[in-house]
Enzyme design. Structure first.
Site, short mmCIF file in Angstrom:
data_model
loop_
_atom_site.label_atom_id
_atom_site.label_comp_id
_atom_site.label_asym_id
_atom_site.label_seq_id
_atom_site.Cartn_x
_atom_site.Cartn_y
_atom_site.Cartn_z
N SER A 42 0.83 -1.20 0.00
CA SER A 42 0.00 0.00 0.00
C SER A 42 0.87 1.26 0.00
O SER A 42 1.67 1.46 -0.90
CB SER A 42 -0.98 -0.05 1.17
OG SER A 42 -2.07 0.81 0.96
N ASP A 186 -5.85 -3.97 -2.40
CA ASP A 186 -4.95 -3.52 -1.35
C ASP A 186 -4.17 -4.67 -0.71
O ASP A 186 -4.74 -5.62 -0.17
CB ASP A 186 -5.80 -2.83 -0.28
CG ASP A 186 -4.97 -2.04 0.72
OD1 ASP A 186 -3.74 -2.17 0.71
OD2 ASP A 186 -5.57 -1.32 1.52
#
Length: 295
Positions: A42, A186
């Protein structure tokens, strides 16, 4: 012949909180600590890619500040979050505030995300200037989560920006990304701090830096959204702590009440990262001292 242990750095998720990674990298550079490989999830993937481009953490800081002061940052609307029940907003609050209301809820049911791929790519283009992994100065591993098979996927070749976008695509906020038959979202879902990917074939000292949601006590849970938020915070905190156990050296910097969307706290977050970096170097020197007795 002098033998130097390789150093692998794992940079975890956390949105704006992850700006502490910049401070850690700055202190490492100032103290001639050579990082041999970076694995990022991320925001950790974004900062890792920016660093691997030139190995210049001050350039990373400069580009982030340019982005924060840009119209693009304003357009994304990170700061347009509501505080409900006295709680600070998480990314679920952003989704909630966007989809509430009959029309918006219908839209959310018909689409995979609130913001589109093109808008996110503009953000990444403003931060990262290289296109492929082979242009990195040191090895980089970017971690995403495969939504089809429910597992973390490391990426270290091919389209760098697309991999970073996938790794940082918060579910519901940005759309998942197709890469090599994987539907990636993610990386924090399955691998919030990718210590296991911060290793080379040579023996490597792994360093993990993570900024999971702070588990402060709460009094009441008012509705189902609040329940989802709290469950996500608890799950992310304990998963992160578990993964940090695999690191030889690790830290969870204390960032106080700074939230995932508060990028305007960049100076404070970098300074917190610098302090964490100094502590990591002391731990690293101690670790290297132990190792030297065996060689």
């Amino acid at each position: 012949m002098f033998f130097r242990k390789k150093i692998g750095l794992a940079l975890g998720e956390g949105g704006a909180r992850g700006l502490v990674h910049i401070g850690v990298l700055q202190v490492f550079k100032e103290n001639d600590i050579e990082v041999d490989i970076i694995a990022g999830t991320s925001i950790g993937a974004i900062i890792g890619a920016m660093y691997c481009e030139k190995k210049d953490p001050y350039e990373v800081e400069s580009r982030f500040k340019d982005f924060i002061n840009s119209d693009l940052y304003e357009d994304v609307g990170f700061m347009n979050l509501e505080k409900r029940g006295g709680r600070q907003p998480s990314f679920w609050d952003q989704i909630y505030s966007k989809v509430k209301g009959t029309i918006a809820l219908t839209l959310a049911q018909a689409k995979l995300s609130i913001l589109d791929f093109k808008k996110f790519k503009k953000i990444i283009d403003s931060l990262i200037r290289i296109e492929t992994f082979n242009l990195c100065k040191i090895p980089l591993v970017v971690v995403g989560t495969d939504l089809r098979y429910g597992r973390d996927i490391p990426i270290c070749v091919g389209d760098l920006k697309r991999a970073v976008i996938a790794s940082a695509s918060v579910p519901g906020f940005f759309p998942p990304v197709e890469i090599n038959n994987h539907l990636l979202s993610d990386g924090a879902i399955a691998c919030p701090v990718p210590v296991k990917y911060a290793r080379l074939r040579d023996e490597t000292i792994t360093i993990g830096v993570a900024v999971p949601p702070k588990l402060t006590p709460i009094q009441d849970i008012e509705n189902a959204v609040e329940l989802l938020i709290r469950a996500e915070e608890i799950n992310m905190y304990y998963l992160t702590c578990e993964m940090l156990k695999d690191a030889d050296i690790s830290t969870i910097p204390d960032i106080g009440d700074i939230q995932w969307n508060e990028f305007h706290h960049i100076d404070e977050l970098i300074e917190i990262g610098r302090e964490a970096g100094k502590k990591l170097i002391r731990k690293l020197h101690k670790k290297m001292g132990v190792i030297k007795r065996f060689f």
